[in-house]
Design an enzyme around this catalytic site. Structure first.
Site, PDB file in Angstrom:
ATOM      1  N   SER A   1       7.088  -4.749   3.187  1.00 27.21           N
ATOM      2  CA  SER A   1       6.308  -4.238   2.065  1.00 27.21           C
ATOM      3  C   SER A   1       7.238  -3.484   1.123  1.00 27.21           C
ATOM      4  CB  SER A   1       5.202  -3.316   2.586  1.00 27.21           C
ATOM      5  OG  SER A   1       4.401  -2.837   1.541  1.00 27.21           O
TER       6      SER A   1
ATOM      7  N   LYS B   1       6.004  -8.558   0.376  1.00 27.46           N
ATOM      8  CA  LYS B   1       4.747  -8.046  -0.188  1.00 27.46           C
ATOM      9  C   LYS B   1       5.087  -6.991  -1.228  1.00 27.46           C
ATOM     10  CE  LYS B   1       1.861  -5.042   1.899  1.00 27.46           C
ATOM     11  NZ  LYS B   1       0.846  -4.547   2.856  1.00 27.46           N
ATOM     12  N   LEU B   2       4.554  -7.156  -2.421  1.00 27.77           N
ATOM     13  CA  LEU B   2       4.782  -6.202  -3.501  1.00 27.77           C
ATOM     14  C   LEU B   2       3.559  -5.321  -3.682  1.00 27.77           C
ATOM     15  CD1 LEU B   2       6.323  -8.568  -6.227  1.00 27.77           C
ATOM     16  CD2 LEU B   2       7.527  -7.293  -4.440  1.00 27.77           C
ATOM     17  N   LYS B   3       3.761  -4.024  -3.717  1.00 26.05           N
ATOM     18  CA  LYS B   3       2.684  -3.112  -4.075  1.00 26.05           C
ATOM     19  C   LYS B   3       2.471  -3.200  -5.590  1.00 26.05           C
ATOM     20  CE  LYS B   3       1.896  -1.108  -0.032  1.00 26.05           C
ATOM     21  NZ  LYS B   3       0.560  -1.101   0.643  1.00 26.05           N
TER      22      LYS B   3
ATOM     23  N   ASP C   1      -0.280  -6.329  -2.932  1.00 25.68           N
ATOM     24  CA  ASP C   1      -1.237  -5.395  -2.321  1.00 25.68           C
ATOM     25  C   ASP C   1      -1.584  -4.328  -3.351  1.00 25.68           C
ATOM     26  OD1 ASP C   1      -2.738  -3.733  -0.751  1.00 25.68           O
ATOM     27  OD2 ASP C   1      -1.094  -3.112   0.564  1.00 25.68           O
TER      28      ASP C   1
ATOM     29  N   ASN D   1      -4.119  -1.915  -2.856  1.00 30.50           N
ATOM     30  CA  ASN D   1      -4.659  -0.676  -2.268  1.00 30.50           C
ATOM     31  C   ASN D   1      -5.823  -0.114  -3.082  1.00 30.50           C
ATOM     32  OD1 ASN D   1      -1.384  -0.165  -1.326  1.00 30.50           O
ATOM     33  ND2 ASN D   1      -2.999  -0.064   0.213  1.00 30.50           N
TER      34      ASN D   1
ATOM     35  N   GLU E   1      -4.089  -8.564  -1.698  1.00 30.68           N
ATOM     36  CA  GLU E   1      -4.693  -7.705  -0.686  1.00 30.68           C
ATOM     37  C   GLU E   1      -5.465  -6.558  -1.332  1.00 30.68           C
ATOM     38  OE1 GLU E   1      -3.179  -4.977   3.120  1.00 30.68           O
ATOM     39  OE2 GLU E   1      -1.756  -6.228   2.004  1.00 30.68           O
TER      40      GLU E   1
ATOM     41  N   ASP F   1      -8.391  -5.317   3.544  1.00 30.47           N
ATOM     42  CA  ASP F   1      -7.702  -4.345   4.388  1.00 30.47           C
ATOM     43  C   ASP F   1      -8.634  -3.149   4.574  1.00 30.47           C
ATOM     44  OD1 ASP F   1      -6.127  -2.302   5.442  1.00 30.47           O
ATOM     45  OD2 ASP F   1      -4.537  -2.459   3.975  1.00 30.47           O
TER      46      ASP F   1
ATOM     47  N   LYS G   1      -5.417  -3.563  10.864  1.00 27.43           N
ATOM     48  CA  LYS G   1      -4.667  -2.356  11.197  1.00 27.43           C
ATOM     49  C   LYS G   1      -5.415  -1.654  12.326  1.00 27.43           C
ATOM     50  CE  LYS G   1      -2.560  -1.485   6.681  1.00 27.43           C
ATOM     51  NZ  LYS G   1      -2.689  -0.711   5.430  1.00 27.43           N
TER      52      LYS G   1
ATOM     53  N   GLY H   1       0.824  -2.380   8.406  1.00 27.34           N
ATOM     54  CA  GLY H   1       1.584  -1.231   8.895  1.00 27.34           C
ATOM     55  C   GLY H   1       1.230   0.051   8.171  1.00 27.34           C
TER      56      GLY H   1
END
Length: 373
Positions: free
Chosen positions: A135, A161-163, A189, A191, A214, A239, A263, A291
């Site tokens: 990530s 994976k790119l935030k 992702d 969030n 995500e 998620d 998770k 994670g």
């Protein structure tokens, strides 16, 4: 099995570099461990939350309080505590999945160690190596992002994976895809950083052939994810929205996602995580293990879970060096894009006393058999 002692160990472990998401920016892993000593073995677990309720509604001080006042008393009151009995004993306490996961996991670790059984075997693992993704946090510039991604690919990670967040999404993804080509397994992702009104903007990510996007919308916005899934070609992965097997089944049935990130700390522990895995496998939904910047303690336990057959996508279980110059256990190292699943009793790793001494802030007894509060 009789519980003799339960200790909470607060730790502060520096990260090798800051890790920024749409929720927060971290420079250290500030959390706590739980040590459960029984008459047959001891077990360890790692709290998946943070000091502040930014990623999740749960946070460290609140988890400690609910453990002390509600969860630990219910478990220690059991005649013969076992991991399989924990969820039922704790069910009267609403919510607090991460705190429940912590207690159940430490007891499960001790139980497996007492029977000389690897956690991976207990859970039903079918492989001894797990493909590793990484990530990549939000950076100040695209040039810095490309340098980071290049470094991780050179190390052998098989998925990036790119935030992302509003203002840092389409262009960074475009730059990474252009620099590293269409063969790179790439996902993003958010969030929970977007709303359904951003749907047209998020459709701009479809051109990059992403493995998934995500958790683009709020954790409680299942309807929004259902509508967004109709508009995007990119598969939606949930998620934060998935906290139980029941919620996973509902999200799948309603078409809110095509992939689920499991998770264990978020869903209440490894036994509920296995139930989610089983539901997803039955419906043909691929899963992977997310994670939470775990030390070697949580990393080992996540590897045991990610070795189950339904985990067909690379997980966010990176080498220790991705986050830490020194880990609390022997370091996990990348080998040809994979991490080895520990095969020793329980989690298969041992906490290094010297390292724990360097990074422990405090130790508090939550329970000692024969004593009163």
């Amino acid at each position: 099995m009789k519980i003799e002692l339960i200790e909470l160990v607060e730790i502060r472990l520096p990260l090798v570099r800051p890790f920024r998401t749409s929720c927060a920016s971290d420079t250290e892993r500030h959390t706590f461990l739980l040590r459960v000593v029984t008459d047959a073995a001891e077990g360890w677990a790692e709290f998946g939350g943070d000091p502040e309720p930014l990623y999740s509604a749960e946070f460290a001080v609140g988890a400690e309080r609910v453990l002390l006042d509600h969860l630990v008393p219910r478990v220690t009151a059991l005649h013969r505590p076992s991991a399989a009995r924990i969820a039922a004993a704790l069910s009267p306490v609403k919510g607090h999945h991460m705190a429940k996961a912590l207690l159940e996991t430490a007891i499960l670790d001790a139980e497996c160690r007492a029977h000389a059984m690897p956690l991976a075997t207990y859970l039903g693992a079918v492989r001894d190596r797990v493909p590793a993704g990484v990530s990549v946090g939000i950076t100040d510039t695209i040039a810095e992002l490309l340098k980071s991604v290049s470094g991780y690919l050179e190390q052998g990670y098989v998925r990036i994976k790119l935030k992302i967040e509003p203002g840092w999404d389409v262009e960074p993804v475009r730059a990474v895809r252009r620099e590293f080509g269409d063969e790179l397994a790439l996902q993003v992702d958010a969030n929970t950083a977007y709303s359904l009104t951003d749907a047209e903007h998020l459709r701009g990510l479809d051109e990059f052939g992403l493995v998934q996007i995500e958790q683009p919308l709020g954790e409680d916005d299942l309807r929004g994810h259902i509508e967004l899934a109709k508009l995007l070609r990119t598969p939606i992965c949930l998620d934060e929205s998935i906290r139980s097997a029941r919620e996973a089944a509902a999200a799948i049935a309603l078409g809110a996602c095509r992939i689920i990130n499991i998770k264990p700390s978020r869903v209440g522990g490894y036994l509920e995580a296995r139930r989610i895995h089983d539901i997803c496998a039955a419906h043909g939904i691929p899963v992977w293990c997310g994670g939470m910047l775990e030390t070697g303690i949580g990393r080992a336990q996540n590897l045991a879970l990610a070795a189950l057959p339904g985990f067909v996508l690379p997980s966010d279980i990176s080498a220790s060096s991705r986050y830490y110059a020194e880990d609390l256990t022997d370091a996990f190292e990348l080998d040809n894009g994979c991490l080895s699943v520990p095969d020793g009793p329980g989690s298969g790793v041992t906490v290094r006393p010297a390292a724990l001494g360097r990074y422990a802030v405090s130790t508090r007894k939550l329970y000692k058999r024969g004593s009163t509060r």
